[in-house]
Design a protein around this motif. Structure first.
Motif, PDB file in Angstrom:
ATOM      1  N   TYR A  27       8.840  29.684  58.349  1.00 29.90           N
ATOM      2  CA  TYR A  27       8.691  29.181  59.711  1.00 29.90           C
ATOM      3  C   TYR A  27       9.287  27.783  59.853  1.00 29.90           C
ATOM      4  O   TYR A  27       9.847  27.427  60.897  1.00 29.90           O
ATOM      5  N   LEU A  30      12.915  28.162  60.415  1.00 28.81           N
ATOM      6  CA  LEU A  30      13.210  28.568  61.796  1.00 28.81           C
ATOM      7  C   LEU A  30      13.172  27.370  62.737  1.00 28.81           C
ATOM      8  O   LEU A  30      14.055  27.198  63.584  1.00 28.81           O
ATOM      9  N   ASP A  34      16.077  25.536  65.386  1.00 24.08           N
ATOM     10  CA  ASP A  34      15.715  26.095  66.690  1.00 24.08           C
ATOM     11  C   ASP A  34      16.824  25.926  67.737  1.00 24.08           C
ATOM     12  O   ASP A  34      16.891  26.685  68.698  1.00 24.08           O
ATOM     13  N   ILE A  37      18.751  29.129  67.978  1.00 26.06           N
ATOM     14  CA  ILE A  37      18.023  30.367  68.298  1.00 26.06           C
ATOM     15  C   ILE A  37      17.786  30.439  69.798  1.00 26.06           C
ATOM     16  O   ILE A  37      17.138  29.561  70.380  1.00 26.06           O
ATOM     17  N   LEU A  40      13.466  34.490  69.861  1.00 27.93           N
ATOM     18  CA  LEU A  40      12.827  34.892  68.606  1.00 27.93           C
ATOM     19  C   LEU A  40      11.525  35.607  68.943  1.00 27.93           C
ATOM     20  O   LEU A  40      10.699  35.091  69.704  1.00 27.93           O
TER      21      LEU A  40
END
Length: 381
Positions: A27, A30, A34, A37, A40
């Motif tokens: 996490y 991720l 960010d 992304i 998600l």
């Protein structure tokens, strides 16, 4: 890894903490990226404590129980009618049912899942419904249990929790909305919460602002749950392995004496440790679980004008009505049998139904011998 590793290691605290650490690192990666992304979506079964797992990814929006997404994980009744019309027609022909009757049966068998707090949106299980449409000639089979409805994590977890008591099978279940929607840690995870998140229980109503009423969503899950109870009571065995696997055939074709014997084979096979059959209610509950797990739909405490029967079940053209009593210190088996016979006679259980054949049976279970010791039939009056 994100979906099942934590729940799969609930029974092993060392492994659980190792997996939790790996997920935190994942996490964090991720979050560090960010800006790259756009979207998600993370799914899972149980939400564990954010402080220990999700602190590295604290910009998520939790859509669990949000009515806006209540139909995300299944097919609504309208979607089935609109998008599966040709499949409904094919199934209607294969089973010689009208579309209306077919939808009624499909709803009872595979519908009823609710994932939002208003309890208004119900959905079909996609896996079960699609398997049905793939081979409708097989009838309304149970697909969910063997395809993942019996996860090892649940079997391991419930061995030490209240699910072991067969009386819990038919009882009304509640949980607070905060407990259902909030995060848990491995020590505070409730069996009711886990059963709901696994799909065995579903939301039926939310009342008083914070009380969630739960029940089995449909017949398929009700039977799956009964099979799970039976396996736990029989220490991992199924009814067929203890000589009690043909109860549907027996109820459809044989006489009450054979029912008496097959029930004794079942009760004798219950694991003696923490023996759960301690009174008349638990005797009835275990028979209910056994019959439900065999694919039947037993009814307990069914009312008529004179009282309520202990347990009734339809098999083919026969309606079986069982009146159950226990023999224990201070009450002989003969006295208990006569009491059961008197109730079946005076209260006319089962006579309100138009059936091919009514079978009314009095059964007496000895709490000391842990088996049925007397039985008798009662004719229609």
């Amino acid at each position: 890894m994100c979906r099942g590793s934590l729940t799969s290691s609930l029974h092993d605290r060392i492994l659980f903490n190792e997996v939790r650490g790996l997920l935190s690192e994942f996490y964090a990666l991720l979050k560090a990226n960010d800006e790259a992304i756009r979207f998600l979506f993370i799914t899972g079964i149980t939400k564990f404590n954010k402080a220990s797992i999700f602190s590295e990814l604290n910009n998520m929006v939790d859509i669990s129980l949000n009515p806006q997404f209540g139909s995300l994980l299944g097919y609504t009744h309208e979607e089935v009618e609109n998008y599966f019309d040709s499949y409904l027609s094919r199934a209607s022909t294969a089973l010689n049912l009208s579309k209306e009757d077919l939808l009624t049966r499909l709803t009872k068998q595979y519908d009823g899942f609710c994932f939002e707090v208003t309890a208004n949106q119900k959905v079909f299980s996609p896996w079960s419904l699609l398997n049905f449409f793939a081979a409708p000639g097989l009838g309304f089979c149970d697909y969910w249990f063997e395809s993942g409805g019996r996860p090892s994590v649940l079997l391991e977890y419930v061995k030490s929790h209240t699910i072991r008591d067969p009386k819990e099978y038919g009882r009304e279940k509640t949980i607070s909305l905060a407990s259902l929607s909030g995060s848990s840690d491995v020590e505070s995870l409730s069996d009711i919460g886990l059963l709901t998140q696994e799909g065995y229980l579903t939301i039926k109503a939310v009342e008083y602002g914070n009380t969630v009423f739960l029940d089995y969503p449909n017949l398929e899950i009700k039977r799956a749950m009964a099979q799970l109870y039976t396996e736990l009571l029989l220490k991992g065995k199924v009814a067929g392995q203890v000589g009690a696997g043909d109860i549907v055939r027996v109820l459809n074709n044989d006489d009450p004496e054979e029912v008496f014997h097959i029930l004794n084979r079942l009760f004798t096979a219950i694991d003696y440790q923490n023996y759960p059959v301690v009174d008349e209610t638990s005797v009835r509950a275990f028979i209910q679980v056994y019959l439900a797990g065999a694919g039947l739909d037993p009814k307990v405490e069914r009312h008529n004008a004179h009282g309520r029967s202990d347990l009734e079940v339809n098999v083919g053209t026969r309606l079986w009505v069982f009146e159950l009593k226990t023999a224990h210190e201070g009450k002989s088996a003969e006295a208990a049998l006569q009491e059961a016979i008197d109730q079946l006679t005076s209260r006319r259980y089962g006579e309100q139904d138009a059936v091919g054949k009514l079978e009314r049976v009095a059964l007496v279970f000895s709490l000391t011998e842990r088996r049925f010791v007397r039985w008798a039939t009662v004719s229609e009056t």
